[in-house]
Scaffold this motif. Structure first.
Motif, PDB file in Angstrom:
ATOM      1  N   MET A   1      -3.935 -42.605 -11.251  1.00  0.00           N
ATOM      2  CA  MET A   1      -2.868 -43.392 -11.877  1.00  0.00           C
ATOM      3  C   MET A   1      -1.977 -42.480 -12.707  1.00  0.00           C
ATOM      4  SD  MET A   1      -3.137 -46.567 -14.577  1.00  0.00           S
ATOM      5  CE  MET A   1      -3.950 -45.550 -15.802  1.00  0.00           C
ATOM      6  N   THR A   2      -0.691 -42.636 -12.560  1.00  0.00           N
ATOM      7  CA  THR A   2       0.274 -41.861 -13.341  1.00  0.00           C
ATOM      8  C   THR A   2       0.270 -42.332 -14.791  1.00  0.00           C
ATOM      9  OG1 THR A   2       1.676 -41.549 -11.408  1.00  0.00           O
ATOM     10  CG2 THR A   2       2.698 -41.239 -13.549  1.00  0.00           C
ATOM     11  N   SER A   3       0.302 -41.384 -15.734  1.00  0.00           N
ATOM     12  CA  SER A   3       0.219 -41.738 -17.150  1.00  0.00           C
ATOM     13  C   SER A   3       1.220 -40.934 -17.976  1.00  0.00           C
ATOM     14  CB  SER A   3      -1.190 -41.472 -17.693  1.00  0.00           C
ATOM     15  OG  SER A   3      -2.158 -42.241 -17.013  1.00  0.00           O
ATOM     16  N   LEU A   4       1.630 -41.535 -19.075  1.00  0.00           N
ATOM     17  CA  LEU A   4       2.370 -40.847 -20.135  1.00  0.00           C
ATOM     18  C   LEU A   4       1.341 -40.460 -21.189  1.00  0.00           C
ATOM     19  CD1 LEU A   4       5.100 -40.019 -21.427  1.00  0.00           C
ATOM     20  CD2 LEU A   4       5.185 -42.318 -22.442  1.00  0.00           C
ATOM     21  N   LEU A   5       1.133 -39.163 -21.389  1.00  0.00           N
ATOM     22  CA  LEU A   5       0.056 -38.644 -22.216  1.00  0.00           C
ATOM     23  C   LEU A   5       0.622 -37.912 -23.427  1.00  0.00           C
ATOM     24  CD1 LEU A   5      -1.965 -37.185 -19.217  1.00  0.00           C
ATOM     25  CD2 LEU A   5      -2.463 -39.327 -20.424  1.00  0.00           C
ATOM     26  N   ALA A   6      -0.221 -37.657 -24.419  1.00  0.00           N
ATOM     27  CA  ALA A   6       0.263 -37.006 -25.632  1.00  0.00           C
ATOM     28  C   ALA A   6      -0.823 -36.190 -26.305  1.00  0.00           C
ATOM     29  CB  ALA A   6       0.817 -38.049 -26.618  1.00  0.00           C
ATOM     30  N   ILE A   7      -0.369 -35.161 -27.018  1.00  0.00           N
ATOM     31  CA  ILE A   7      -1.232 -34.350 -27.872  1.00  0.00           C
ATOM     32  C   ILE A   7      -0.338 -33.660 -28.897  1.00  0.00           C
ATOM     33  CG2 ILE A   7      -1.123 -32.189 -26.530  1.00  0.00           C
ATOM     34  CD1 ILE A   7      -4.221 -31.977 -27.014  1.00  0.00           C
TER      35      ILE A   7
ATOM     36  N   LEU B   1       3.760 -35.259 -20.354  1.00  0.00           N
ATOM     37  CA  LEU B   1       3.033 -34.900 -21.571  1.00  0.00           C
ATOM     38  C   LEU B   1       3.986 -34.819 -22.753  1.00  0.00           C
ATOM     39  CD1 LEU B   1       0.364 -34.048 -22.907  1.00  0.00           C
ATOM     40  CD2 LEU B   1       0.985 -31.665 -22.395  1.00  0.00           C
ATOM     41  N   LEU B   2       3.644 -35.533 -23.825  1.00  0.00           N
ATOM     42  CA  LEU B   2       4.371 -35.471 -25.095  1.00  0.00           C
ATOM     43  C   LEU B   2       3.623 -34.516 -26.018  1.00  0.00           C
ATOM     44  CD1 LEU B   2       4.835 -39.334 -25.578  1.00  0.00           C
ATOM     45  CD2 LEU B   2       6.301 -37.747 -24.296  1.00  0.00           C
ATOM     46  N   VAL B   3       4.315 -33.513 -26.533  1.00  0.00           N
ATOM     47  CA  VAL B   3       3.720 -32.531 -27.451  1.00  0.00           C
ATOM     48  C   VAL B   3       4.395 -32.718 -28.805  1.00  0.00           C
ATOM     49  CG1 VAL B   3       3.233 -30.101 -27.898  1.00  0.00           C
ATOM     50  CG2 VAL B   3       3.307 -30.943 -25.530  1.00  0.00           C
ATOM     51  N   ALA B   4       3.662 -33.321 -29.748  1.00  0.00           N
ATOM     52  CA  ALA B   4       4.268 -33.754 -31.013  1.00  0.00           C
ATOM     53  C   ALA B   4       4.166 -32.708 -32.120  1.00  0.00           C
ATOM     54  CB  ALA B   4       3.651 -35.079 -31.460  1.00  0.00           C
ATOM     55  N   GLY B   5       4.460 -31.456 -31.776  1.00  0.00           N
ATOM     56  CA  GLY B   5       4.643 -30.430 -32.788  1.00  0.00           C
ATOM     57  C   GLY B   5       3.412 -29.645 -33.178  1.00  0.00           C
TER      58      GLY B   5
ATOM     59  N   PHE C   1       2.612 -30.219 -15.760  1.00  0.00           N
ATOM     60  CA  PHE C   1       2.965 -31.624 -15.893  1.00  0.00           C
ATOM     61  C   PHE C   1       4.355 -31.868 -15.310  1.00  0.00           C
ATOM     62  CE2 PHE C   1      -0.397 -30.990 -18.877  1.00  0.00           C
ATOM     63  CZ  PHE C   1      -1.066 -32.209 -18.943  1.00  0.00           C
ATOM     64  N   ALA C   2       4.576 -33.079 -14.827  1.00  0.00           N
ATOM     65  CA  ALA C   2       5.864 -33.411 -14.232  1.00  0.00           C
ATOM     66  C   ALA C   2       6.996 -33.278 -15.237  1.00  0.00           C
ATOM     67  CB  ALA C   2       5.825 -34.832 -13.663  1.00  0.00           C
ATOM     68  N   LYS C   3       6.737 -33.622 -16.488  1.00  0.00           N
ATOM     69  CA  LYS C   3       7.715 -33.448 -17.560  1.00  0.00           C
ATOM     70  C   LYS C   3       6.969 -33.238 -18.866  1.00  0.00           C
ATOM     71  CE  LYS C   3      11.450 -35.968 -17.387  1.00  0.00           C
ATOM     72  NZ  LYS C   3      12.448 -34.927 -17.018  1.00  0.00           N
ATOM     73  N   VAL C   4       7.455 -32.292 -19.660  1.00  0.00           N
ATOM     74  CA  VAL C   4       6.926 -32.049 -20.994  1.00  0.00           C
ATOM     75  C   VAL C   4       8.023 -32.335 -22.003  1.00  0.00           C
ATOM     76  CG1 VAL C   4       6.034 -30.310 -22.607  1.00  0.00           C
ATOM     77  CG2 VAL C   4       5.218 -30.355 -20.235  1.00  0.00           C
TER      78      VAL C   4
END
Length: 279
Positions: free
Chosen positions: A1-7, A33-37, A57-60
């Protein structure tokens, strides 16, 4: 399953954390992938980590933390303040990584469509302990208690006269962009600092909260139709709810913090599709 992920808060200056980043991989080739600093204090480390992740990842999507904005004596890149931030944005552009200066991308996967809005909003010493009336008094109390953020030495606001002034400029610009987004679509707001004060109330040293955000963003999660708010900085990974909106603190943190935990380090947090809420 495609997901919007974060760290967030990868702090790859620590060998243990660098190894964790080396092992980060998507479950699906279409994951974002969301990279929050707080990747690192050194520009070369930030470029290495984001380049590695952008290749997987498809988009960072990246937002700056306070550590990326430090002008640390050990970093060969001695740019300060706004110039340092713009340098990092240029590097991200070369890597294909989305920053707060880019058009907001739209997540079309499960749980979408949503506008993913990377934010760069600082702090202005307004998260004060009760009874403290001014930034000056709050800073004096923090120095007295010995819980002073290293930003006071290394995070320079140039050309702005102060960090609160830089914060106010970023708040105004970010608010303008969020208000101008296409109507009718919810958002995922991504910022290094929490957008509301409440997540900081569990911190052991409340005097440190003045370096953790600004009261100016208190209503943004409601005003800008957030399905979720992603942040880090506190090194207290957890899920909380504010005004019915899910807030995800997605920090890895320092080895001394994650090593005692039962959960394995470096597990990416699923933002969308939204996990089932536990009653």
């Amino acid at each position: 399953m495609t997901s919007l992920l974060a760290i967030s808060d990868l702090h790859i200056g620590y060998r243990e954390n660098r190894r964790i980043v080396e092992d980060l991989r998507p479950a699906s080739a279409s994951d974002w992938l969301l990279v929050a600093g707080d990747v690192s204090e050194k520009v070369a480390d930030v470029e290495w980590a984001l380049g590695l992740l952008a290749g997987r990842f498809a988009k960072v999507v990246w937002v700056p933390g306070n550590h990326e904005l430090w002008t640390h004596p050990s970093d060969p890149v001695q740019l300060r303040g706004e110039e340092r931030y713009r340098h990092l944005v240029k590097i991200c552009g070369d890597l294909g990584v989305v920053t707060p200066e880019d058009p907001y991308p739209v997540w079309e996967g499960p749980g979408g469509p949503v506008t993913v809005a990377p934010l760069f909003v600082l702090y202005d010493y307004t998260f004060r302990v009760p009874g403290v009336a001014s930034a000056e008094e709050a800073l004096a109390l923090a120095y007295e208690k010995g819980v002073v953020c290293t930003d006071e030495m290394f995070l320079h606001p140039d050309p702005h006269p102060s960090r609160p002034a830089w914060c106010s400029a970023r708040v105004a610009e970010t608010e303008r962009r969020l208000a101008a987004r296409p109507p009718g679509m919810p958002t995922v707001l991504v910022n290094h600092y929490p957008l509301v004060r409440e997540p900081t109330l569990v911190m052991r040293h409340q005097e440190f909260a003045i370096w953790c955000g600004t009261e100016q963003t208190a209503g943004w999660h409601v005003r800008f139709d957030a399905q979720a708010v992603v942040y880090g900085h506190l090194h207290i990974p957890r899920t909380t709810w504010h005004d019915g909106v899910r807030f995800e603190e997605v920090s890895l943190g320092y080895p001394r913090e994650w090593q005692p935990r039962a959960t394995p380090p470096g597990v990416l947090r699923q933002i969308l599709p939204a996990p089932q809420r536990v009653p």
